[in-house]
Design an enzyme around this catalytic site. Structure first.
Site, PDB file in Angstrom:
ATOM      1  N   ASP A 153       0.793  -1.128  -0.046  1.00 44.42           N
ATOM      2  CA  ASP A 153      -0.039  -0.045  -0.093  1.00 44.42           C
ATOM      3  C   ASP A 153       0.927   1.323  -0.070  1.00 44.42           C
ATOM      4  OD1 ASP A 153      -2.904   1.168   0.376  1.00 44.42           O
ATOM      5  OD2 ASP A 153      -1.782   2.185   2.068  1.00 44.42           O
TER       6      ASP A 153
ATOM      7  N   ASP B 238      -2.682  -0.236   6.224  1.00 46.40           N
ATOM      8  CA  ASP B 238      -3.832  -0.797   5.355  1.00 46.40           C
ATOM      9  C   ASP B 238      -3.170  -2.022   4.382  1.00 46.40           C
ATOM     10  OD1 ASP B 238      -5.132   1.298   5.802  1.00 46.40           O
ATOM     11  OD2 ASP B 238      -4.787   2.370   3.684  1.00 46.40           O
TER      12      ASP B 238
ATOM     13  N   HIS C  29      -5.556   4.533   6.243  1.00 39.44           N
ATOM     14  CA  HIS C  29      -4.741   5.672   5.549  1.00 39.44           C
ATOM     15  C   HIS C  29      -3.491   5.754   5.957  1.00 39.44           C
ATOM     16  CE1 HIS C  29      -8.168   6.252   3.227  1.00 39.44           C
ATOM     17  NE2 HIS C  29      -8.939   6.330   4.283  1.00 39.44           N
TER      18      HIS C  29
ATOM     19  N   GLU D 197       0.611   5.452   0.595  1.00 44.61           N
ATOM     20  CA  GLU D 197       0.115   6.875   0.691  1.00 44.61           C
ATOM     21  C   GLU D 197       0.627   7.683  -0.006  1.00 44.61           C
ATOM     22  OE1 GLU D 197      -2.625   6.719   2.443  1.00 44.61           O
ATOM     23  OE2 GLU D 197      -2.273   4.881   2.953  1.00 44.61           O
TER      24      GLU D 197
END
Length: 181
Positions: free
Chosen positions: A28, A171, A166, A30
């Site tokens: 994941d 995540d 987040h 961000e």
């Protein structure tokens, strides 16, 4: 299968292979926003799954080289002060690629994460050929009629812990647990 997309330069592969191996990397990112052309990665989170168990974690903040918009800071909790002393993505990707190896890659909304990964690797003259699976597409295929397929909704639906939504490492771990359901 239709959901097994060719993303991140990965050749189409049999889903059975991923399920049989149960060895994979869940990723994941961000980012500073949604655009794969102008926005930048602010955090990499990944977990290594072997034999169906999370055995290793990869987590680092990334200096995006540009200000993080206030709306993104509010969503992720990742501030400009937090990332200012961290390396840029081109310094971190070789370490991540070593962690990834040749294992299949799993993401929730793989198109999103892979557009950043592909772009940043291409800028370094690199690419990957790992098979990629997507828990967003899988959930849409297998769980028709849900009101949402967002990671937060799906983790609630399956009673999977998502302690700090987040944040990339949280995540990624929640996505791994979702994938293994």
């Amino acid at each position: 299968p239709a959901h097994y997309k060719k993303v991140c330069g990965a050749a189409r592969a049999q889903r059975k292979r991923v399920e049989k191996m149960r060895d994979l990397i869940v990723l994941d990112f961000e980012t500073t926003g949604l655009s794969g052309t102008k926005d930048k990665v602010t955090e990499i989170g990944a977990v290594k799954v072997q034999g169906g168990d999370v055995v290793q974690r990869f987590s680092t903040l990334v200096n995006p080289g540009r200000p993080i918009p206030p709306r993104v800071v509010a969503l992720t909790g990742i501030s400009n002060d937090m990332v200012e002393d961290y390396p840029r993505i081109h310094e971190l990707l070789p370490v991540f690629l070593s962690f990834l190896g040749n294992l299949p890659l799993v993401c929730h909304n793989a198109k999103f994460d892979c557009k950043f990964l592909e772009r940043d690797l291409a800028q370094m003259g690199r690419s990957i050929e790992n098979p990629v699976d997507d828990t967003l597409q899988l959930s849409r295929l297998k769980l028709k009629g849900l009101p949402s397929y967002k990671l937060g909704y799906l983790t609630d639906y399956f009673s999977i812990a998502l302690n700090d939504a987040h944040r990339a490492w949280c995540d990624a771990e929640a996505t791994a647990n979702l994938y293994l359901k």
